[in-house]
Motif scaffolding. Structure first.
Motif, mmCIF file in Angstrom:
data_model
loop_
_atom_site.group_PDB
_atom_site.id
_atom_site.type_symbol
_atom_site.label_atom_id
_atom_site.label_comp_id
_atom_site.label_asym_id
_atom_site.label_seq_id
_atom_site.Cartn_x
_atom_site.Cartn_y
_atom_site.Cartn_z
ATOM 1 N N PRO A 327 -31.849 30.592 -21.827
ATOM 2 C CA PRO A 327 -31.064 29.964 -20.755
ATOM 3 C C PRO A 327 -31.595 30.286 -19.363
ATOM 4 O O PRO A 327 -31.394 29.517 -18.417
ATOM 5 C CB PRO A 327 -29.662 30.532 -20.962
ATOM 6 N N ARG A 328 -32.287 31.407 -19.223
ATOM 7 C CA ARG A 328 -32.801 31.768 -17.901
ATOM 8 C C ARG A 328 -33.869 30.786 -17.430
ATOM 9 O O ARG A 328 -34.017 30.538 -16.225
ATOM 10 C CB ARG A 328 -33.365 33.191 -17.931
ATOM 11 N N THR A 329 -34.609 30.196 -18.412
ATOM 12 C CA THR A 329 -35.613 29.211 -17.999
ATOM 13 C C THR A 329 -34.933 27.956 -17.454
ATOM 14 O O THR A 329 -35.437 27.318 -16.524
ATOM 15 C CB THR A 329 -36.531 28.837 -19.171
ATOM 16 N N SER A 330 -33.772 27.591 -18.015
ATOM 17 C CA SER A 330 -33.025 26.450 -17.485
ATOM 18 C C SER A 330 -32.510 26.762 -16.095
ATOM 19 O O SER A 330 -32.490 25.892 -15.212
ATOM 20 C CB SER A 330 -31.850 26.111 -18.411
ATOM 21 N N ALA A 331 -32.114 28.009 -15.881
ATOM 22 C CA ALA A 331 -31.635 28.402 -14.553
ATOM 23 C C ALA A 331 -32.753 28.293 -13.520
ATOM 24 O O ALA A 331 -32.552 27.795 -12.404
ATOM 25 C CB ALA A 331 -31.082 29.817 -14.603
ATOM 26 N N LEU A 332 -33.944 28.736 -13.896
ATOM 27 C CA LEU A 332 -35.075 28.609 -12.978
ATOM 28 C C LEU A 332 -35.372 27.141 -12.698
ATOM 29 O O LEU A 332 -35.666 26.750 -11.566
ATOM 30 C CB LEU A 332 -36.310 29.277 -13.583
ATOM 31 N N GLY A 333 -35.283 26.311 -13.766
ATOM 32 C CA GLY A 333 -35.504 24.883 -13.586
ATOM 33 C C GLY A 333 -34.498 24.267 -12.642
ATOM 34 O O GLY A 333 -34.836 23.356 -11.861
ATOM 35 N N ALA A 334 -33.267 24.761 -12.675
ATOM 36 C CA ALA A 334 -32.239 24.244 -11.769
ATOM 37 C C ALA A 334 -32.563 24.563 -10.316
ATOM 38 O O ALA A 334 -32.367 23.731 -9.424
ATOM 39 C CB ALA A 334 -30.879 24.814 -12.149
ATOM 40 N N VAL A 335 -33.071 25.741 -10.065
ATOM 41 C CA VAL A 335 -33.436 26.117 -8.679
ATOM 42 C C VAL A 335 -34.572 25.215 -8.194
ATOM 43 O O VAL A 335 -34.572 24.770 -7.035
ATOM 44 C CB VAL A 335 -33.851 27.602 -8.612
ATOM 45 N N ILE A 336 -35.523 24.931 -9.082
ATOM 46 C CA ILE A 336 -36.623 24.030 -8.719
ATOM 47 C C ILE A 336 -36.098 22.609 -8.511
ATOM 48 O O ILE A 336 -36.437 21.927 -7.541
ATOM 49 C CB ILE A 336 -37.710 24.040 -9.812
ATOM 50 N N ALA A 337 -35.250 22.147 -9.446
ATOM 51 C CA ALA A 337 -34.748 20.768 -9.398
ATOM 52 C C ALA A 337 -33.879 20.511 -8.177
ATOM 53 O O ALA A 337 -33.808 19.380 -7.682
ATOM 54 C CB ALA A 337 -33.963 20.459 -10.672
ATOM 55 N N ALA A 338 -33.224 21.544 -7.667
ATOM 56 C CA ALA A 338 -32.353 21.368 -6.504
ATOM 57 C C ALA A 338 -33.125 20.911 -5.272
ATOM 58 O O ALA A 338 -32.532 20.432 -4.301
ATOM 59 C CB ALA A 338 -31.608 22.668 -6.209
ATOM 60 N N ARG A 339 -34.436 21.059 -5.300
ATOM 61 C CA ARG A 339 -35.262 20.636 -4.163
ATOM 62 C C ARG A 339 -35.864 19.238 -4.354
ATOM 63 O O ARG A 339 -36.728 18.827 -3.574
ATOM 64 C CB ARG A 339 -36.389 21.649 -3.943
ATOM 65 N N GLU A 340 -35.425 18.497 -5.374
ATOM 66 C CA GLU A 340 -35.924 17.141 -5.567
ATOM 67 C C GLU A 340 -35.740 16.314 -4.302
ATOM 68 O O GLU A 340 -34.745 16.469 -3.577
ATOM 69 C CB GLU A 340 -35.189 16.450 -6.727
ATOM 70 N N THR A 341 -36.694 15.441 -4.030
ATOM 71 C CA THR A 341 -36.625 14.611 -2.820
ATOM 72 C C THR A 341 -35.385 13.730 -2.819
ATOM 73 O O THR A 341 -34.724 13.560 -1.783
ATOM 74 C CB THR A 341 -37.882 13.731 -2.725
ATOM 75 N N ASP A 342 -35.042 13.166 -3.954
ATOM 76 C CA ASP A 342 -33.857 12.320 -4.074
ATOM 77 C C ASP A 342 -32.639 13.209 -4.263
ATOM 78 O O ASP A 342 -32.528 13.920 -5.269
ATOM 79 C CB ASP A 342 -34.020 11.375 -5.272
ATOM 80 N N PRO A 343 -31.684 13.211 -3.325
ATOM 81 C CA PRO A 343 -30.517 14.101 -3.459
ATOM 82 C C PRO A 343 -29.688 13.806 -4.709
ATOM 83 O O PRO A 343 -29.104 14.728 -5.287
ATOM 84 C CB PRO A 343 -29.723 13.853 -2.175
ATOM 85 N N LEU A 344 -29.615 12.518 -5.114
ATOM 86 C CA LEU A 344 -28.867 12.198 -6.328
ATOM 87 C C LEU A 344 -29.536 12.818 -7.547
ATOM 88 O O LEU A 344 -28.871 13.419 -8.399
ATOM 89 C CB LEU A 344 -28.772 10.678 -6.501
ATOM 90 N N LEU A 345 -30.855 12.703 -7.649
ATOM 91 C CA LEU A 345 -31.575 13.312 -8.761
ATOM 92 C C LEU A 345 -31.431 14.820 -8.725
ATOM 93 O O LEU A 345 -31.285 15.470 -9.768
ATOM 94 C CB LEU A 345 -33.055 12.925 -8.710
ATOM 95 N N ALA A 346 -31.453 15.423 -7.532
ATOM 96 C CA ALA A 346 -31.285 16.873 -7.408
ATOM 97 C C ALA A 346 -29.932 17.304 -7.964
ATOM 98 O O ALA A 346 -29.839 18.270 -8.738
ATOM 99 C CB ALA A 346 -31.420 17.290 -5.948
ATOM 100 N N ALA A 347 -28.862 16.586 -7.613
ATOM 101 C CA ALA A 347 -27.522 16.950 -8.077
ATOM 102 C C ALA A 347 -27.396 16.744 -9.584
ATOM 103 O O ALA A 347 -26.907 17.627 -10.302
ATOM 104 C CB ALA A 347 -26.481 16.113 -7.339
ATOM 105 N N ILE A 348 -27.842 15.585 -10.068
ATOM 106 C CA ILE A 348 -27.712 15.288 -11.497
ATOM 107 C C ILE A 348 -28.528 16.260 -12.339
ATOM 108 O O ILE A 348 -28.064 16.778 -13.361
ATOM 109 C CB ILE A 348 -28.151 13.835 -11.775
#
Length: 376
Positions: A327-348
């Motif tokens: 699960p920690r790898t998913s958590a790291l992925g979430a921190v990375i994903a939160a910086r997506e250029t598209d705010p909707l994609l970042a939230a989803i």
């Protein structure tokens, strides 16, 4: 007079044809006619019936300037009207080659003559795999210019031909070309409607019961559908939020899953979350997923290898198998994903990762997310 063809023609199912287009209807074109040996009901197409079921018969095709005299040798004779659809007139064998018949496009009278129509085929059974035989039958097809007129039986001598004539007279006329085209159009429209209905039903199932109208959600379907599987309404609520709120949602989900997995106690993760909240560039450890993964497991970044395994399981016992991904790898992925250029994609993406990381906590995570942003 021109001889357009004079050769032995293979016959199957009592048939050979003269055609000038790909439109020849869905039957033999003889229904409603006086004769049953030359089907001429479909424009541009003629269907000829022989006595022999399967074999080889001599066929001669002639083009005349005027009506030719009728030779008394011919035992079966019928006439009909014919007009080619195109100049590409050809004699067609059953599932065999075509033989060109050079004829101008105009109105013709066609005469079909045959001899030995009732050749005895008692010893030939095509269904038993018997080889085709050569029949003493022979046929003559004559064309000459003439205005359209009703078909007729000129000469009838054999019981076999009489039977074909009787069947044609007792059968309903085939549909007109216009009616067939309209029916084909209707069938295409019905098929298209069924396909579209099936597509919409499949799409609705894919989206957990309701396909979104938002182009933004449709563009990120895999991530969006993953969230819909946890909470379908939440998907639309995130989409309806402003970009600033969507950014806040992404930061909340990333911090929440890092907390659940025990990563917030590590300084380097705290630095990544702080930079995310401040809107500043990420520290080196969160440059990308490989960098974060290498930092977490204390390996060289160049040694990180991505590998996927697909397992098909039968969950007959009702218990979903535990995820094998840390699960920690998913958590790291979430921190990375939160910086997506598209705010909707970042939230989803971050909400998806937060819910998927710990399945037993998924509903609690969704509830906490709703509470944090005053969602119903």
């Amino acid at each position: 007079m021109q001889t357009l063809l004079d050769q032995v023609v293979p016959v199957h199912y009592h048939l050979f044809y003269i055609r000038s287009s790909d439109d020849w209807g869905d039957d033999l074109g003889k229904g409603g006619q006086a004769n049953g040996l030359c089907g001429a009901a479909y424009p541009g197409s003629l269907t000829f019936t022989t006595g022999i079921h399967t074999g080889r018969v001599p066929v001669r095709v002639e083009l005349h300037d005027t009506e030719p005299p009728l030779d008394p040798m011919w035992e079966e004779v019928v006439e009909a009207s014919y007009r080619p659809d195109t100049a590409d007139v050809h004699l067609a064998e059953w599932d065999g080659p075509s033989h060109p018949l050079p004829m101008p496009v105009r109105n013709y009278r066609v005469r079909f003559c045959g001899v030995a129509f009732d050749f005895d085929e008692d010893n030939f059974d095509p269904d038993a795999g018997d080889e085709p035989v050569d029949s003493p039958e022979r046929y003559l097809v004559q064309f000459w210019p003439a205005p359209p007129a009703a078909d007729r039986v000129v000469r009838e001598t054999s019981p076999g031909a009489a039977s074909w004539h009787r069947t044609a007279r007792e059968s309903p006329p085939p549909k007109s070309r216009k009616a067939r085209e309209e029916e084909a159009r209707r069938r295409r429209a019905e098929a298209a409607e069924r396909d579209e209905r099936s597509r919409l039903e499949h799409e609705a199932r894919y989206w957990c019961g309701r396909t979104p109208s938002s182009p933004g959600l449709l563009a990120i379907a895999p991530d969006a559908v993953a969230v819909a599987r946890f909470d379908r309404d939440l998907l639309d609520e995130i989409d309806a939020a402003t970009p600033d709120v969507q950014r806040a949602m992404a930061r909340w989900a990333a911090r929440h899953i890092c907390g659940l997995t025990g990563l917030t106690g590590q300084d380097w993760v705290g630095e990544g979350l702080a930079a995310l909240d401040a809107g500043t560039p990420p520290p080196a450890a969160f440059r990308d997923f490989n960098a974060a993964f290498a930092r977490l497991f204390e390996v060289r970044e160049e040694d990180v290898v991505h590998r996927a395994t697909v397992t098909v399981s039968n969950w007959s016992d009702g218990e979903r198998p535990r995820p094998r991904i840390d699960p920690r790898t998913s958590a790291l992925g979430a921190v990375i994903a939160a910086r997506e250029t598209d705010p909707l994609l970042a939230a989803i993406s971050t909400v998806r990762l937060a819910a998927q990381a710990l399945p037993d906590e998924a509903q609690a995570t969704i509830a906490a997310f709703r509470g944090a942003f005053d969602l119903p």
